[in-house]
Motif scaffolding. Structure first.
Motif, PDB file in Angstrom:
ATOM      1  N   VAL A 125     -13.077  -2.867 -14.045  1.00  0.00           N
ATOM      2  CA  VAL A 125     -13.093  -2.439 -15.448  1.00  0.00           C
ATOM      3  C   VAL A 125     -12.121  -1.275 -15.656  1.00  0.00           C
ATOM      4  CG1 VAL A 125     -15.390  -3.313 -16.005  1.00  0.00           C
ATOM      5  CG2 VAL A 125     -15.167  -1.035 -14.996  1.00  0.00           C
ATOM      6  N   ARG A 126     -11.193  -1.152 -14.728  1.00  0.00           N
ATOM      7  CA  ARG A 126     -10.108  -0.154 -14.806  1.00  0.00           C
ATOM      8  C   ARG A 126     -10.629   1.284 -14.813  1.00  0.00           C
ATOM      9  NH1 ARG A 126      -6.212  -1.714 -19.428  1.00  0.00           N
ATOM     10  NH2 ARG A 126      -4.889  -0.294 -18.268  1.00  0.00           N
ATOM     11  N   ARG A 127     -11.814   1.488 -14.183  1.00  0.00           N
ATOM     12  CA  ARG A 127     -12.354   2.839 -14.030  1.00  0.00           C
ATOM     13  C   ARG A 127     -12.641   3.084 -12.546  1.00  0.00           C
ATOM     14  NH1 ARG A 127     -11.148   6.180 -17.697  1.00  0.00           N
ATOM     15  NH2 ARG A 127     -12.450   7.522 -16.418  1.00  0.00           N
ATOM     16  N   GLY A 128     -11.835   2.517 -11.692  1.00  0.00           N
ATOM     17  CA  GLY A 128     -12.068   2.637 -10.260  1.00  0.00           C
ATOM     18  C   GLY A 128     -11.548   3.951  -9.689  1.00  0.00           C
ATOM     19  N   VAL A 129     -11.898   4.177  -8.439  1.00  0.00           N
ATOM     20  CA  VAL A 129     -11.305   5.262  -7.652  1.00  0.00           C
ATOM     21  C   VAL A 129     -10.686   4.595  -6.431  1.00  0.00           C
ATOM     22  CG1 VAL A 129     -11.745   7.337  -6.287  1.00  0.00           C
ATOM     23  CG2 VAL A 129     -13.010   6.967  -8.418  1.00  0.00           C
ATOM     24  N   THR A 130      -9.424   4.875  -6.164  1.00  0.00           N
ATOM     25  CA  THR A 130      -8.750   4.255  -5.018  1.00  0.00           C
ATOM     26  C   THR A 130      -8.062   5.322  -4.182  1.00  0.00           C
ATOM     27  OG1 THR A 130      -8.304   2.270  -6.336  1.00  0.00           O
ATOM     28  CG2 THR A 130      -7.044   2.524  -4.299  1.00  0.00           C
ATOM     29  N   ALA A 131      -8.429   5.364  -2.888  1.00  0.00           N
ATOM     30  CA  ALA A 131      -7.713   6.235  -1.950  1.00  0.00           C
ATOM     31  C   ALA A 131      -6.565   5.431  -1.360  1.00  0.00           C
ATOM     32  CB  ALA A 131      -8.656   6.673  -0.840  1.00  0.00           C
ATOM     33  N   LEU A 132      -5.407   6.082  -1.197  1.00  0.00           N
ATOM     34  CA  LEU A 132      -4.236   5.431  -0.606  1.00  0.00           C
ATOM     35  C   LEU A 132      -3.730   6.301   0.537  1.00  0.00           C
ATOM     36  CD1 LEU A 132      -2.504   4.600  -4.010  1.00  0.00           C
ATOM     37  CD2 LEU A 132      -3.417   2.911  -2.408  1.00  0.00           C
ATOM     38  N   TYR A 133      -3.271   5.635   1.590  1.00  0.00           N
ATOM     39  CA  TYR A 133      -2.756   6.396   2.736  1.00  0.00           C
ATOM     40  C   TYR A 133      -1.700   5.590   3.469  1.00  0.00           C
ATOM     41  CZ  TYR A 133      -2.335   8.510   7.307  1.00  0.00           C
ATOM     42  OH  TYR A 133      -1.812   9.068   8.440  1.00  0.00           O
ATOM     43  N   SER A 134      -0.623   6.255   3.839  1.00  0.00           N
ATOM     44  CA  SER A 134       0.377   5.604   4.683  1.00  0.00           C
ATOM     45  C   SER A 134       1.045   6.628   5.590  1.00  0.00           C
ATOM     46  CB  SER A 134       1.447   4.930   3.823  1.00  0.00           C
ATOM     47  OG  SER A 134       2.406   4.327   4.672  1.00  0.00           O
ATOM     48  N   GLU A 135       1.344   6.183   6.811  1.00  0.00           N
ATOM     49  CA  GLU A 135       2.062   7.069   7.739  1.00  0.00           C
ATOM     50  C   GLU A 135       3.558   6.882   7.609  1.00  0.00           C
ATOM     51  OE1 GLU A 135       0.368   6.159  11.590  1.00  0.00           O
ATOM     52  OE2 GLU A 135      -1.442   7.288  11.070  1.00  0.00           O
ATOM     53  N   ASP A 136       3.970   5.736   7.035  1.00  0.00           N
ATOM     54  CA  ASP A 136       5.401   5.426   7.104  1.00  0.00           C
ATOM     55  C   ASP A 136       6.013   4.930   5.800  1.00  0.00           C
ATOM     56  OD1 ASP A 136       4.194   2.961   6.984  1.00  0.00           O
ATOM     57  OD2 ASP A 136       4.510   2.463   9.099  1.00  0.00           O
ATOM     58  N   ALA A 137       5.271   4.995   4.680  1.00  0.00           N
ATOM     59  CA  ALA A 137       5.831   4.484   3.421  1.00  0.00           C
ATOM     60  C   ALA A 137       6.853   5.467   2.863  1.00  0.00           C
ATOM     61  CB  ALA A 137       4.722   4.257   2.395  1.00  0.00           C
ATOM     62  N   GLY A 138       8.009   4.945   2.462  1.00  0.00           N
ATOM     63  CA  GLY A 138       9.003   5.773   1.786  1.00  0.00           C
ATOM     64  C   GLY A 138       8.653   5.876   0.309  1.00  0.00           C
ATOM     65  N   ASP A 139       9.496   6.606  -0.442  1.00  0.00           N
ATOM     66  CA  ASP A 139       9.192   6.834  -1.863  1.00  0.00           C
ATOM     67  C   ASP A 139       9.141   5.526  -2.652  1.00  0.00           C
ATOM     68  OD1 ASP A 139       9.038   9.473  -1.357  1.00  0.00           O
ATOM     69  OD2 ASP A 139      11.042   9.974  -2.123  1.00  0.00           O
ATOM     70  N   THR A 140      10.049   4.575  -2.332  1.00  0.00           N
ATOM     71  CA  THR A 140      10.089   3.329  -3.098  1.00  0.00           C
ATOM     72  C   THR A 140       8.803   2.539  -2.893  1.00  0.00           C
ATOM     73  OG1 THR A 140      12.455   3.292  -2.722  1.00  0.00           O
ATOM     74  CG2 THR A 140      11.487   1.254  -3.539  1.00  0.00           C
ATOM     75  N   ALA A 141       8.396   2.398  -1.635  1.00  0.00           N
ATOM     76  CA  ALA A 141       7.166   1.642  -1.354  1.00  0.00           C
ATOM     77  C   ALA A 141       5.964   2.333  -1.995  1.00  0.00           C
ATOM     78  CB  ALA A 141       6.969   1.501   0.150  1.00  0.00           C
ATOM     79  N   LYS A 142       5.927   3.664  -1.902  1.00  0.00           N
ATOM     80  CA  LYS A 142       4.797   4.392  -2.508  1.00  0.00           C
ATOM     81  C   LYS A 142       4.760   4.171  -4.015  1.00  0.00           C
ATOM     82  CE  LYS A 142       3.442   8.140   0.479  1.00  0.00           C
ATOM     83  NZ  LYS A 142       3.365   9.559   0.729  1.00  0.00           N
ATOM     84  N   ALA A 143       5.948   4.172  -4.637  1.00  0.00           N
ATOM     85  CA  ALA A 143       6.001   3.968  -6.092  1.00  0.00           C
ATOM     86  C   ALA A 143       5.521   2.557  -6.440  1.00  0.00           C
ATOM     87  CB  ALA A 143       7.418   4.199  -6.607  1.00  0.00           C
ATOM     88  N   GLU A 144       5.909   1.564  -5.620  1.00  0.00           N
ATOM     89  CA  GLU A 144       5.487   0.179  -5.900  1.00  0.00           C
ATOM     90  C   GLU A 144       3.969   0.046  -5.801  1.00  0.00           C
ATOM     91  OE1 GLU A 144       8.131  -3.180  -4.325  1.00  0.00           O
ATOM     92  OE2 GLU A 144       8.959  -1.408  -3.339  1.00  0.00           O
ATOM     93  N   VAL A 145       3.391   0.696  -4.784  1.00  0.00           N
ATOM     94  CA  VAL A 145       1.940   0.612  -4.599  1.00  0.00           C
ATOM     95  C   VAL A 145       1.227   1.427  -5.692  1.00  0.00           C
ATOM     96  CG1 VAL A 145       0.037   1.222  -3.060  1.00  0.00           C
ATOM     97  CG2 VAL A 145       2.101   0.153  -2.134  1.00  0.00           C
ATOM     98  N   SER A 146       1.753   2.612  -6.003  1.00  0.00           N
ATOM     99  CA  SER A 146       1.126   3.448  -7.044  1.00  0.00           C
ATOM    100  C   SER A 146       1.065   2.700  -8.365  1.00  0.00           C
ATOM    101  CB  SER A 146       1.903   4.747  -7.251  1.00  0.00           C
ATOM    102  OG  SER A 146       1.851   5.525  -6.085  1.00  0.00           O
ATOM    103  N   ARG A 147       2.148   1.953  -8.678  1.00  0.00           N
ATOM    104  CA  ARG A 147       2.201   1.223  -9.953  1.00  0.00           C
ATOM    105  C   ARG A 147       1.027   0.240 -10.072  1.00  0.00           C
ATOM    106  NH1 ARG A 147       7.020  -2.077 -10.094  1.00  0.00           N
ATOM    107  NH2 ARG A 147       7.985  -0.173  -9.328  1.00  0.00           N
ATOM    108  N   LEU A 148       0.619  -0.341  -8.932  1.00  0.00           N
ATOM    109  CA  LEU A 148      -0.487  -1.308  -8.955  1.00  0.00           C
ATOM    110  C   LEU A 148      -1.818  -0.648  -9.305  1.00  0.00           C
ATOM    111  CD1 LEU A 148       0.195  -3.312  -5.699  1.00  0.00           C
ATOM    112  CD2 LEU A 148       0.511  -4.104  -8.045  1.00  0.00           C
ATOM    113  N   PHE A 149      -1.979   0.593  -8.825  1.00  0.00           N
ATOM    114  CA  PHE A 149      -3.295   1.216  -8.970  1.00  0.00           C
ATOM    115  C   PHE A 149      -3.397   2.143 -10.180  1.00  0.00           C
ATOM    116  CE2 PHE A 149      -3.342  -0.316  -4.635  1.00  0.00           C
ATOM    117  CZ  PHE A 149      -4.585  -0.927  -4.612  1.00  0.00           C
TER     118      PHE A 149
END
Ligand code: NAP
Length: 275
Positions: A122-146
């Motif tokens: 219902v678009r009121r979630g809480v999501t933790a994200l973590y990566s040891e090796d994601a660069g800025d582009t990958a992080k931006a792509e994943v952030s856009r999803l959440f």
């Protein structure tokens, strides 16, 4: 709205991935780049669905792991040959840490862990994200999803990722139990079960909304309800006695964390790679 990297594969579409899909759908996401891979082939409305990775098409830019953590050892070898050096592996698997995932997907560009909760539906979630090796582009792509699914945050280390998961990932189940207990109190005093549940749900919903809007401390919020020597104060005295609610919740979170650690070693050891 274009939020999915192309192509995106969702491996499994049960409770959690289904909740993500519901949230993305209500955010009017365009599912054209997305393929669901699930053994049952159960259709997912508006999303192309196949039964194996071999049918999914060109290597994905993003692959979301949405099966059970215990299945990692079985699914990873089937999936890995279809990934490329540009693939972001986004894992929802509780307990499978970044190092374990990396061992299973040595050729992927990056490994990201996500721990959403059911309220993403219902678009009121809480999501933790973590990566040891994601660069800025990958992080931006994943952030856009959440960013369309509620509150998302990148944690600095895996311990804090686990802490957010312990509170928020499992949290809806604990809150559901509290709502149920509140409703039972209403039933015991003559309300019908349906009315009691509706009232308990709306009370928790309204309190959460109030707390999120005012940002006041929970002590202040409770004090605003409990006038001195009044009815709520009498109730709080029971709830607060010897800090029993705090200790109970701490025990609950400790038990879940212990299971997470156990699951982590089961998952890490399931393929013999660790030993
Ligand atoms: N539930 C939550 O609140 C929550 C919160 C955070 C994280 N998670 C994580 O999310 C993951 C999924 O949990 P869930 O509750 O959604 O589980 P679930 O409802 O049991 O769904 C599991 C999915 O895995 C699929 N699957 C089974 N075997 C597979 C295989 N060999 N290859 C590909 N897919 C396969 C199933 O496909 P079929 O549908 O075709 O049977 C199903 O769609 C878990 O790793 C869990 O740790 C869950």
């Amino acid at each position: 709205m274009n939020i999915f990297p192309s192509p995106t594969w969702l491996i499994g579409c049960g409770n959690m991935t289904g909740a993500l899909v519901d949230g993305w759908r209500s955010a009017t996401a365009d599912f054209a780049p997305v393929t669901v891979v699930r053994p049952s082939g159960t259709p997912v409305e508006g999303v192309r669905t196949v039964t194996s990775a071999g049918q999914a098409g060109p290597p994905p830019r993003l692959v979301v792991l949405g099966f059970k953590p215990q299945q990692l050892g079985e699914v990873a070898p089937q999936l890995a040959p279809y990934l490329s050096a540009k693939t972001i592996v986004l894992s929802l698997l509780a307990g499978a840490n970044a190092a374990t995932l990396r061992r299973h997907f040595p050729g992927a560009a990056t490994i990201v862990r996500a721990m959403p909760n059911l309220a993403v539906a219902v678009r009121r979630g809480v999501t933790a994200l973590y990566s040891e090796d994601a660069g800025d582009t990958a992080k931006a792509e994943v952030s856009r999803l959440f960013e369309h699914l509620g509150f998302g945050l990148w944690t600095l280390d895996e311990a804090r990722f686990g802490a957010v998961g312990a509170v928020a990932g499992s949290g809806p189940a604990y809150v559901a139990r509290f709502i149920d207990a509140l409703a039972k109190g209403g039933v015991a005093r003559g309300l019908s079960p349906d009315t009691a549940q509706a009232i308990a749900v709306e009370t928790v919903y309204g309190t959460g909304w109030l707390a999120a809007s005012t940002r006041e401390s929970m002590d202040d919020l409770a004090r605003r309800v409990a006038s001195p020597k009044g009815t709520t104060e009498a109730g709080l005295a029971v709830l607060d006695q010897d800090g029993r609610l705090d200790s109970l919740v701490m025990e609950v979170i400790d038990a879940a964390a212990a299971r997470g650690t156990q699951l982590g070693s089961e998952v890490a050891g399931s393929d013999g790679l660790l030993h």
